[in-house]
Scaffold this active site. Structure first.
Site, PDB file in Angstrom:
ATOM      1  CG  ASP A  92     -53.192 -12.303  15.481  1.00 20.53           C
ATOM      2  OD1 ASP A  92     -53.666 -12.635  14.382  1.00 20.53           O
ATOM      3  OD2 ASP A  92     -53.447 -12.930  16.531  1.00 20.53           O
ATOM      4  CG  ASP A 271     -54.475  -8.253  22.007  1.00 24.08           C
ATOM      5  OD1 ASP A 271     -54.949  -9.385  21.811  1.00 24.08           O
ATOM      6  OD2 ASP A 271     -53.234  -8.035  22.064  1.00 24.08           O
TER       7      ASP A 271
END
Length: 376
Positions: A92, A271
């Site tokens: 990320d 996720d």
């Protein structure tokens, strides 16, 4: 990166696909264990690969930037080599972590200045800096730097953050166009749809992201405490607009039933820290429902931890033993629970994929979701 769809469900938006990267092939829908600082908590890489059967894991830009730092990662040859993981990695952008530092950050058009949670030192993340860090990390898939707002938020704040996210995306692309990969494998940028819980903003952002033409797309700003119906509504709106031929990643979601419901809405990738975080607090997810393994009812239960489980811990240890470990505050209990939950999550998406291919996913979903929610 290449994405292909093997089968679409006739009664929902679910699809079974294949995502090909330079570090391996991923069958979707897929759940990605979170390895924040280059490790999935309490789990060896060997267990991730051989027992949990993870096909891709996550790293976190913010945390890896602070520790061990990009210099060490670069000298190691990237995160794959540093942690000895040969399969794909997604990172990320650090946007969510910066968002969570509300009391110690300052936002501007340039980026976000924040204070390290480790030593209090100040740092600045810009779209360009986030891209640079993720180049050093070397993930196969990485996220554009974005700004998100909590839910609920004022409309004008959500709209401003969405437009900032779009402008930052253009800056991410400009930097990447001028700075090639370091380690000889292809990296793919996923932009992120924002817009909070406002239908028109989600539609506007999804159209902007769809037109950007990236290898895949992410949906952000959900799973931040909003009611489940809001999560599903916003996801449904966005997947109606994002391109069919590109993978869709719903960030930070969620419970097993959240995942099944959002697969039905056309999401391919998930996720969440929930399987490991909840494991450390004695919560086990199973096909029959949710177990608090510290409850007294398991004190004399010598049956396997999970007779339907796919990991070695499920048949190797009993419920009574794992309960004892938690009550004795032994770290092995947290490790066993983490392996179990992650293996269950990977089994969950594997079985969902099988039902999509078989053509009965929608019927199976209606039967399995209430079962998953039961408290045992």
């Amino acid at each position: 990166m290449k994405f292909s769809i093997d089968k679409k469900d006739n009664f929902s938006k679910a699809r079974a696909g294949v995502l090909e990267t330079d570090h391996g092939t991923i069958q979707t829908p897929i759940f990605m264990p979170v390895g924040t600082v280059g490790t999935v908590k309490a789990v060896h890489q060997r267990e991730l690969e051989e027992d949990i059967k993870a096909q891709i894991i996550l790293g976190n830009t913010y945390h890896l930037y602070l520790r061990p730092g990009t210099d060490i990662l670069h000298r190691a040859g990237g995160l794959h080599k540093f942690m000895n993981w040969s399969k794909p990695i997604l990172t990320d952008s650090g946007g969510f972590q910066v968002f969570s530092l509300a009391s110690s950050r300052k936002k501007s058009e340039e980026g976000v200045k924040f204070k390290s949670h480790i030593d209090g030192s100040y740092h600045m993340f810009t779209p360009e800096k986030s891209m640079e860090i993720q180049r050093y990390i070397g993930a196969d898939i990485f996220m554009a730097f974005d700004e998100l707002t909590g839910i609920p938020a004022k409309y004008h704040d959500a709209k401003r953050a969405m437009h900032v996210t779009h402008r930052w995306l253009e800056r991410c692309k400009t930097w990447l166009d001028n700075n090639p990969e370091y380690y000889g494998h292809k990296q793919s940028l996923f932009p992120i749809v924002q817009g909070n819980d406002f239908k028109d903003l989600r539609q506007e952002s999804a159209k902007y992201i769809a037109d950007f033409g990236a290898d895949g797309n992410a949906i952000g700003g959900l799973s931040v405490g909003e009611p489940e119906p809001i999560m599903y509504e916003m996801t449904d709106i966005v997947t109606e607009i994002l391109p069919q031929e590109k993978p869709r990643y719903l960030m930070g979601v969620g419970t097993p039933w959240n995942i099944i419901e959002c697969i039905a809405l056309g999401v391919d990738m998930f996720d969440c820290v929930m399987p490991t975080r909840n494991a450390r607090n004695a919560m086990l997810f199973t096909w029959n429902g949710v177990i608090n393994i510290k409850n007294a009812k398991w004190k004399d239960c010598y049956e396997p931890l999970d007779p339907s489980g796919t990991s070695y811990v499920d048949s190797y240890y009993s419920k009574a033993y794992v309960r004892h470990l938690f009550n004795a505050q032994e770290s092995l209990g947290k490790q066993i629970a983490s392996i179990h939950n992650l293996a269950f999550y990977l089994d969950l998406v594997r079985v969902a994929r099988e039902h999509i291919l078989a053509g009965d996913f929608a019927q199976w979903k209606e039967q399995i979701v209430p079962q998953l929610k039961q408290r045992l």
